[in-house]
Design an enzyme around this catalytic site. Structure first.
Site, short mmCIF file in Angstrom:
data_model
loop_
_atom_site.label_atom_id
_atom_site.label_comp_id
_atom_site.label_asym_id
_atom_site.label_seq_id
_atom_site.Cartn_x
_atom_site.Cartn_y
_atom_site.Cartn_z
N LYS A 1 0.83 -1.20 0.14
CA LYS A 1 0.07 -0.01 -0.02
C LYS A 1 0.98 1.26 -0.11
CE LYS A 1 -3.93 -2.19 1.74
NZ LYS A 1 -3.64 -3.61 2.13
C1 LIG Z 1 -4.51 -4.43 1.50
C2 LIG Z 1 -3.82 -5.95 1.67
C3 LIG Z 1 -4.18 -6.88 0.84
C4 LIG Z 1 -5.51 -7.01 -0.02
O1 LIG Z 1 -5.19 -6.18 -1.22
P1 LIG Z 1 -6.39 -5.82 -1.94
O2 LIG Z 1 -5.98 -4.88 -3.21
O3 LIG Z 1 -7.53 -4.93 -1.07
O4 LIG Z 1 -7.14 -6.82 -2.59
C5 LIG Z 1 -3.46 -8.17 0.66
N1 LIG Z 1 -2.33 -8.42 1.57
C6 LIG Z 1 -2.20 -7.40 2.65
C7 LIG Z 1 -0.88 -7.46 3.53
C8 LIG Z 1 -2.74 -6.24 2.49
O5 LIG Z 1 -2.31 -4.95 3.40
#
Ligand SMILES: *Cc1c(COP(=O)(O)O)cnc(C)c1O
Length: 430
Positions: A107
């Site tokens: 993210k």
């Molecule tokens: C947010 C997150 C996900 C999920 O990703 P999406 O784009 O919402 O499908 C998977 N793994 C981790 C560690 C995350 O922080």
């Protein structure tokens, strides 16, 4: 480039407006009006391009004239200030590590890109934006770090008290400056409900609220970048390429599908989920039946109603039979996930955390269906972020990376809230 609302195609806005609003006024997700394939020569030559050059080519059409070329290149360079290694785990199986950024989850990419776009849009204005975000763990830290010190932007993070890990909590409560953490007496869904309510609340309109979840195009679209980076490395094998995304809100996989729309030769997508299996069930029986989320060891994927799935359907013109040619979705229990973590570790020495292990399982399953292919799964976070699970399951002791060390000694600062009225009071008086 214009964006329309998926609830009403007549609502059209620029890139800048879509980023500032987050969600369309009718609460639809924004979607680009046109998607132009990149030229064949770009893919032929991709191994000679730097990550920054690739990212610029991938995103330029989506930004259009709203950010000049030189500034966009600067934003990209700051976004991609860390590595995206592709690590071989087994024959034909690779892990794309997306956790080398400042908060050690993928993210960081979207949060850094979005924060810098907002900073650019605010540079000559007195206007203030409030970024309101609900987190089940990783989004909060990435947004706090990405937006720290950005002019004209106030960040308010809602997190469920006692439901995030110690490291995750420190990442979102210790930075200060323009970042405030609201500690909600409730679960993640309560945080998300409060955020949604705030967007609908006419009294709060003047606050210029926006979202930094993957519903915001400036958080979602840059997630395309690393699919290109992986292709650049795997192209030489000259085999059909499968990618497995451990999926929650389906932002990552939706970005991968957008990269394919631009011409990136990815053959097949696997959405690997934990027990929150709304999409695997949808593919089985054709009914979209969202459920309240269930708590699992891969908590960042505990989503019962994945927001970005409507964007994926739009990319396939809502044609399920076309969609199913490119897409599979499999669900795994916590037991299967732990078993996979152990297997991976025993067989190759690789340490996968629970989200990555779910991605690995989905990839292995699809490779059985398509044995002449090669594939990679996204390793979405560093194992240290899920140390409470990884250490006992693998019987290992993890070293603390420097990004995490820097928050461990800091004091947590949060404001406790119980209700939407508390949130409203906070927004109106700060
Ligand atoms: C947010 C997150 C996900 C999920 O990703 P999406 O784009 O919402 O499908 C998977 N793994 C981790 C560690 C995350 O922080």
């Amino acid at each position: 480039m214009k964006y329309y609302s998926l609830n009403n195609k007549a609502i059209k806005v620029s890139f800048q407006e879509a980023v500032i609003q987050g969600l369309a006024p009718d609460k639809g997700l924004y979607f680009p009006e046109t998607i132009n394939q990149l030229p064949q020569s770009f893919f032929e030559d991709i191994e000679n391009l730097s990550n920054e050059e690739i990212a610029f080519k991938a995103i330029q059409q989506f930004v259009g004239d709203d950010i000049p070329e030189a500034e966009l290149k600067q934003i990209i360079s700051e976004t991609l200030s860390f590595d995206f290694p592709l690590v071989q785990v087994e024959e034909n199986v690779y892990s794309l590590e997306l956790f080398h950024g400042p908060t050690m989850a993928f993210k960081d990419v979207g949060a850094r890109f979005m924060s810098r776009c907002l900073a650019y849009f605010n540079k000559d204005k007195d206007q203030k934006n409030t970024v309101l975000v609900a987190t089940s763990g990783d989004t909060g830290g990435a947004v706090a770090s990405g937006f720290l010190g950005v002019k004209g932007v106030k960040v308010v993070i809602l997190y469920p008290s006692g439901k995030v890990s110690d490291i995750q909590e420190r990442q979102l409560t210790t930075l200060g400056q323009n970042i405030t953490a609201l500690e909600v007496d409730g679960v993640f869904d309560d945080c998300q409900d409060m955020v949604k309510k705030a967007f609908l609340d006419a009294d709060l309109n003047y606050k210029n609220l926006t979202s930094a979840n993957s519903i915001n195009i400036a958080r979602w679209l840059p997630q395309m970048f690393y699919f290109f980076f992986a292709y650049k490395e795997l192209k030489k094998h000259n085999k059909p390429l499968i990618v497995s995304c451990p999926s929650g809100n389906f932002g990552n996989i939706c970005a991968g599908i957008m990269a394919k729309k631009l011409g990136l030769p990815l053959t097949h997508f696997v959405a690997s989920t934990n027990a929150n299996d709304t999409i695997p069930r949808f593919l089985e029986n054709g009914f979209y039946d969202a459920k309240v989320s269930i708590a699992t060891i891969s908590n960042a994927m505990d989503v019962g109603n994945p927001s970005n799935f409507v964007r994926i359907q739009e990319m396939y013109n809502n044609d399920l039979s076309e969609f199913e040619k490119d897409f599979s979705s499999y669900t795994y229990t916590d037991e299967e996930t732990k078993f996979a973590m152990k297997n991976i570790h025993t067989n190759s020495g690789y340490i996968a955390e629970p989200h990555g292990a779910v991605g690995y399982l989905g990839l292995k399953k699809e490779l059985e269906e398509q044995p002449n292919s090669i594939g990679f799964f996204l390793e979405t976070a560093h194992p240290i972020k899920f140390l409470d699970i990884v250490e006992p399951v693998l019987n290992v002791k993890l070293a603390i990376p420097k990004q995490i060390e820097s928050v461990l000694g800091k004091e947590k600062v949060s404001i406790k809230i119980k209700s939407f009225d508390d949130l409203k009071f906070f927004l109106n008086h700060k």
